[in-house]
Design a protein around this motif. Structure first.
Motif, PDB file in Angstrom:
ATOM      1  N   PHE A 224       0.835  -1.207   0.000  1.00 35.24           N
ATOM      2  CA  PHE A 224       0.000   0.000   0.000  1.00 35.24           C
ATOM      3  C   PHE A 224       0.866   1.252   0.000  1.00 35.24           C
ATOM      4  O   PHE A 224       1.778   1.386   0.815  1.00 35.24           O
ATOM      5  CB  PHE A 224      -0.913   0.004   1.237  1.00 35.24           C
ATOM      6  N   HIS A 225       0.565   2.165  -0.921  1.00 35.46           N
ATOM      7  CA  HIS A 225       1.230   3.467  -0.994  1.00 35.46           C
ATOM      8  C   HIS A 225       0.352   4.543  -0.356  1.00 35.46           C
ATOM      9  O   HIS A 225      -0.875   4.498  -0.478  1.00 35.46           O
ATOM     10  CB  HIS A 225       1.489   3.863  -2.447  1.00 35.46           C
ATOM     11  N   ALA A 226       0.987   5.518   0.268  1.00 36.32           N
ATOM     12  CA  ALA A 226       0.265   6.643   0.856  1.00 36.32           C
ATOM     13  C   ALA A 226       0.643   7.923   0.116  1.00 36.32           C
ATOM     14  O   ALA A 226       1.747   8.451   0.283  1.00 36.32           O
ATOM     15  CB  ALA A 226       0.590   6.772   2.345  1.00 36.32           C
ATOM     16  N   LYS A 227      -0.265   8.374  -0.720  1.00 33.52           N
ATOM     17  CA  LYS A 227      -0.079   9.609  -1.486  1.00 33.52           C
ATOM     18  C   LYS A 227      -1.458  10.196  -1.728  1.00 33.52           C
ATOM     19  O   LYS A 227      -2.437   9.450  -1.856  1.00 33.52           O
ATOM     20  CB  LYS A 227       0.639   9.313  -2.809  1.00 33.52           C
ATOM     21  N   ASP A 228      -1.552  11.503  -1.792  1.00 36.48           N
ATOM     22  CA  ASP A 228      -2.844  12.173  -1.886  1.00 36.48           C
ATOM     23  C   ASP A 228      -3.013  12.837  -3.257  1.00 36.48           C
ATOM     24  O   ASP A 228      -2.041  13.012  -4.005  1.00 36.48           O
ATOM     25  CB  ASP A 228      -2.949  13.221  -0.774  1.00 36.48           C
ATOM     26  N   THR A 229      -4.240  13.204  -3.549  1.00 33.83           N
ATOM     27  CA  THR A 229      -4.580  13.885  -4.806  1.00 33.83           C
ATOM     28  C   THR A 229      -5.628  14.949  -4.531  1.00 33.83           C
ATOM     29  O   THR A 229      -6.521  14.751  -3.703  1.00 33.83           O
ATOM     30  CB  THR A 229      -5.151  12.886  -5.832  1.00 33.83           C
ATOM     31  N   ILE A 230      -5.516  16.065  -5.204  1.00 29.62           N
ATOM     32  CA  ILE A 230      -6.565  17.078  -5.159  1.00 29.62           C
ATOM     33  C   ILE A 230      -7.146  17.239  -6.566  1.00 29.62           C
ATOM     34  O   ILE A 230      -6.416  17.183  -7.560  1.00 29.62           O
ATOM     35  CB  ILE A 230      -6.037  18.421  -4.622  1.00 29.62           C
ATOM     36  N   VAL A 231      -8.459  17.404  -6.646  1.00 27.14           N
ATOM     37  CA  VAL A 231      -9.147  17.625  -7.914  1.00 27.14           C
ATOM     38  C   VAL A 231      -9.580  19.086  -7.981  1.00 27.14           C
ATOM     39  O   VAL A 231     -10.253  19.582  -7.068  1.00 27.14           O
ATOM     40  CB  VAL A 231     -10.371  16.693  -8.065  1.00 27.14           C
ATOM     41  N   ASP A 232      -9.167  19.777  -9.022  1.00 30.64           N
ATOM     42  CA  ASP A 232      -9.535  21.176  -9.246  1.00 30.64           C
ATOM     43  C   ASP A 232     -10.764  21.179 -10.157  1.00 30.64           C
ATOM     44  O   ASP A 232     -10.667  20.937 -11.357  1.00 30.64           O
ATOM     45  CB  ASP A 232      -8.361  21.921  -9.891  1.00 30.64           C
ATOM     46  N   TYR A 256      -3.925  16.998  -9.350  1.00 30.03           N
ATOM     47  CA  TYR A 256      -2.479  16.871  -9.135  1.00 30.03           C
ATOM     48  C   TYR A 256      -2.243  16.238  -7.763  1.00 30.03           C
ATOM     49  O   TYR A 256      -3.102  16.241  -6.880  1.00 30.03           O
ATOM     50  CB  TYR A 256      -1.752  18.212  -9.261  1.00 30.03           C
ATOM     51  N   PHE A 257      -1.059  15.680  -7.613  1.00 33.65           N
ATOM     52  CA  PHE A 257      -0.721  14.953  -6.395  1.00 33.65           C
ATOM     53  C   PHE A 257      -0.381  15.914  -5.259  1.00 33.65           C
ATOM     54  O   PHE A 257       0.201  16.981  -5.477  1.00 33.65           O
ATOM     55  CB  PHE A 257       0.466  14.015  -6.638  1.00 33.65           C
ATOM     56  N   ARG A 258      -0.754  15.515  -4.036  1.00 37.14           N
ATOM     57  CA  ARG A 258      -0.385  16.235  -2.822  1.00 37.14           C
ATOM     58  C   ARG A 258       0.173  15.261  -1.802  1.00 37.14           C
ATOM     59  O   ARG A 258      -0.035  14.049  -1.904  1.00 37.14           O
ATOM     60  CB  ARG A 258      -1.608  16.940  -2.206  1.00 37.14           C
ATOM     61  N   THR A 259       0.857  15.805  -0.821  1.00 37.10           N
ATOM     62  CA  THR A 259       1.288  14.951   0.271  1.00 37.10           C
ATOM     63  C   THR A 259       0.077  14.566   1.116  1.00 37.10           C
ATOM     64  O   THR A 259      -0.980  15.217   1.054  1.00 37.10           O
ATOM     65  CB  THR A 259       2.365  15.650   1.127  1.00 37.10           C
ATOM     66  N   VAL A 260       0.200  13.502   1.876  1.00 38.66           N
ATOM     67  CA  VAL A 260      -0.928  12.970   2.645  1.00 38.66           C
ATOM     68  C   VAL A 260      -1.493  14.027   3.585  1.00 38.66           C
ATOM     69  O   VAL A 260      -0.763  14.665   4.344  1.00 38.66           O
ATOM     70  CB  VAL A 260      -0.480  11.738   3.456  1.00 38.66           C
ATOM     71  N   GLY A 261      -2.818  14.236   3.499  1.00 40.58           N
ATOM     72  CA  GLY A 261      -3.500  15.206   4.336  1.00 40.58           C
ATOM     73  C   GLY A 261      -3.768  16.531   3.664  1.00 40.58           C
ATOM     74  O   GLY A 261      -4.524  17.357   4.189  1.00 40.58           O
ATOM     75  N   PHE A 262      -3.190  16.749   2.473  1.00 42.89           N
ATOM     76  CA  PHE A 262      -3.365  18.027   1.777  1.00 42.89           C
ATOM     77  C   PHE A 262      -4.264  17.906   0.551  1.00 42.89           C
ATOM     78  O   PHE A 262      -4.482  18.884  -0.150  1.00 42.89           O
ATOM     79  CB  PHE A 262      -2.004  18.625   1.414  1.00 42.89           C
ATOM     80  N   HIS A 264      -6.949  15.274   1.021  1.00 40.55           N
ATOM     81  CA  HIS A 264      -8.091  14.799   1.802  1.00 40.55           C
ATOM     82  C   HIS A 264      -7.736  14.855   3.284  1.00 40.55           C
ATOM     83  O   HIS A 264      -6.612  14.566   3.667  1.00 40.55           O
ATOM     84  CB  HIS A 264      -8.465  13.372   1.382  1.00 40.55           C
ATOM     85  N   GLU A 265      -8.706  15.192   4.105  1.00 41.31           N
ATOM     86  CA  GLU A 265      -8.455  15.418   5.520  1.00 41.31           C
ATOM     87  C   GLU A 265      -8.129  14.112   6.250  1.00 41.31           C
ATOM     88  O   GLU A 265      -8.332  13.003   5.728  1.00 41.31           O
ATOM     89  CB  GLU A 265      -9.668  16.091   6.158  1.00 41.31           C
ATOM     90  N   SER A 266      -7.676  14.287   7.484  1.00 41.07           N
ATOM     91  CA  SER A 266      -7.227  13.161   8.298  1.00 41.07           C
ATOM     92  C   SER A 266      -8.318  12.104   8.479  1.00 41.07           C
ATOM     93  O   SER A 266      -8.034  10.903   8.473  1.00 41.07           O
ATOM     94  CB  SER A 266      -6.763  13.666   9.666  1.00 41.07           C
ATOM     95  N   LYS A 267      -9.583  12.518   8.613  1.00 43.67           N
ATOM     96  CA  LYS A 267     -10.676  11.555   8.803  1.00 43.67           C
ATOM     97  C   LYS A 267     -10.790  10.630   7.597  1.00 43.67           C
ATOM     98  O   LYS A 267     -11.051   9.418   7.735  1.00 43.67           O
ATOM     99  CB  LYS A 267     -11.999  12.289   9.014  1.00 43.67           C
ATOM    100  N   VAL A 268     -10.591  11.150   6.398  1.00 43.63           N
ATOM    101  CA  VAL A 268     -10.632  10.315   5.199  1.00 43.63           C
ATOM    102  C   VAL A 268      -9.517   9.276   5.251  1.00 43.63           C
ATOM    103  O   VAL A 268      -9.719   8.094   4.956  1.00 43.63           O
ATOM    104  CB  VAL A 268     -10.514  11.176   3.924  1.00 43.63           C
ATOM    105  N   GLN A 305       3.224  13.217  10.007  1.00 46.19           N
ATOM    106  CA  GLN A 305       2.396  13.853  11.034  1.00 46.19           C
ATOM    107  C   GLN A 305       0.919  13.514  10.865  1.00 46.19           C
ATOM    108  O   GLN A 305       0.185  13.396  11.847  1.00 46.19           O
ATOM    109  CB  GLN A 305       2.596  15.369  10.989  1.00 46.19           C
ATOM    110  N   THR A 306       0.479  13.339   9.608  1.00 44.24           N
ATOM    111  CA  THR A 306      -0.914  12.964   9.358  1.00 44.24           C
ATOM    112  C   THR A 306      -1.154  11.494   9.656  1.00 44.24           C
ATOM    113  O   THR A 306      -2.173  11.128  10.267  1.00 44.24           O
ATOM    114  CB  THR A 306      -1.291  13.265   7.895  1.00 44.24           C
ATOM    115  N   LEU A 307      -0.221  10.648   9.242  1.00 46.19           N
ATOM    116  CA  LEU A 307      -0.456   9.209   9.316  1.00 46.19           C
ATOM    117  C   LEU A 307      -0.192   8.597  10.684  1.00 46.19           C
ATOM    118  O   LEU A 307      -0.907   7.677  11.102  1.00 46.19           O
ATOM    119  CB  LEU A 307       0.396   8.495   8.260  1.00 46.19           C
ATOM    120  N   LYS A 308       0.815   9.073  11.382  1.00 44.75           N
ATOM    121  CA  LYS A 308       1.189   8.426  12.644  1.00 44.75           C
ATOM    122  C   LYS A 308       0.026   8.323  13.635  1.00 44.75           C
ATOM    123  O   LYS A 308      -0.196   7.265  14.224  1.00 44.75           O
ATOM    124  CB  LYS A 308       2.382   9.142  13.274  1.00 44.75           C
ATOM    125  N   PRO A 309      -0.730   9.399  13.860  1.00 41.99           N
ATOM    126  CA  PRO A 309      -1.798   9.305  14.861  1.00 41.99           C
ATOM    127  C   PRO A 309      -2.941   8.363  14.472  1.00 41.99           C
ATOM    128  O   PRO A 309      -3.712   7.945  15.342  1.00 41.99           O
ATOM    129  CB  PRO A 309      -2.310  10.748  14.971  1.00 41.99           C
TER     130      PRO A 309
END
Length: 322
Positions: A224-232, A256-262, A264-268, A305-309
């Motif tokens: 499993f990879h942890a990487k984020d995406t935002i849709v404009d 475009y790609f974002r780092t984890v948490g940027f 989609h929020e932490s709850k996602v 910081q997003t994933l550890k908790p």
């Protein structure tokens, strides 16, 4: 579950410097590139393969920092219609599987590849529309003549070495959705599974939680990879999801790609981690950084910081309340 990182983002660092850095950051597992698109800065397969002394030195470096290797990765296109490109990718894959077996690494990650549209093609052809009907004919030919025969052979090869194949579901390659992964797995056997990356689900309009359920029911998530995406949305309205705007032109891209948490929020992300556990995945969540707005260190740090908790570290053995 363990928090890991795909170490290609630290290709500017020597092996020991990289290991010190990620261990000090709280990382527990590393995913190492052996070549292909990701390079082989930290894992030279030709140097290590069949060399017991080199392997011992290599693993001692990793072990004494309290780290493990989650996967070896050789992302490339072994189905490329140009034979030289395909052969190089195929040879790299086989050497990577052998090395993984010798090092006790259970997973090799790669892409499915994408063939051309006939035997003498020069470039891959990625059909994603059912009409005009020619695209259906191309797709049938690709799966019958290229994709299934190749991966049947490689699944048997990987099983012989007790290694699982993690195919990253990525646009531009033949296996890019849960459905195409399961289609290949049904044809080739359980050595084939997913290296599931939510970022590539989001831009295709797929909910990663639902993708985990679909694949998890079949025990088909190998990594499993942890990487984020935002849709404009405004750019999406203009360009669509199959946006060909260069990645570097972020202001005008549909996604475009974002780092984890940027993206989609932490709850996602908590829902993603929880669903992985719900469907039996208790392995590594490997951070991948391709954020065009943040430096490597900032993006890496914020992902941790997003994933550890929200990581599930201690799964319950018994429901004491029921």
């Amino acid at each position: 579950m363990k928090l890991g990182v795909f170490t290609v983002l630290f290709s500017d660092k020597k092996l020991e410097e990289m290991l010190d850095h990620v261990a000090a950051s709280g990382i527990e597992a590393i995913e190492l590139g052996t070549g292909g698109y990701s390079g082989n800065t930290h894992c030279d397969v030709d140097e290590l393969l069949d060399n017991g002394q080199k392997q011992k030195e290599f693993m001692d470096n990793i072990d004494r920092r309290g780290l493990m290797i989650s996967a070896l990765s050789c992302h490339s296109n072994p189905l490329h219609p140009q034979k030289k490109i395909a052969q190089e990718a195929d040879q790299l894959f086989e050497k990577t599987v052998k090395l993984a077996s010798q090092l006790g690494v259970p997973v090799v990650n790669t892409f499915s590849g994408c063939p051309g549209d006939h035997e003498n093609a020069l470039y891959p052809n990625w059909p994603v529309s059912p009409w005009p009907n020619e695209y259906q004919e191309i797709l049938k030919w690709q799966w019958k003549e290229k994709i299934i025969p190749y991966w049947t052979d490689k699944a048997n090869f990987a099983e012989k070495y007790n290694v699982k194949i993690g195919l990253e579901l990525h646009g531009g390659f033949s296996v890019h959705t849960p459905a195409t992964l399961l289609q290949l797995r049904d044809a080739c056997g359980p050595a084939i599974g997913a290296n599931l990356d939510p970022s590539h689900m989001w831009w295709q309009g797929i909910d990663p939680v639902e993708a985990i359920k679909i694949l998890g029911k079949e025990n088909a998530i190998h990594h499993f990879h942890a990487k984020d995406t935002i849709v404009d949305q405004s750019n999406l309205n203009r360009n669509g999801l199959t946006d060909m705007t260069p990645y570097s032109n972020m202001q005008n891209r549909a996604w475009y790609f974002r780092t984890v948490g940027f993206g989609h929020e932490s709850k996602v992300w908590a829902d993603i981690i929880s669903t992985l556990r719900l469907y039996g995945y208790d392995y590594v969540v490997s951070i991948e950084h391709e954020d065009g707005l943040m430096s490597i260190n900032e993006g890496f740090t914020k992902a941790i910081q997003t994933l550890k908790p929200i990581m599930v570290k201690d799964s319950i053995d018994e429901m004491w309340w029921a």
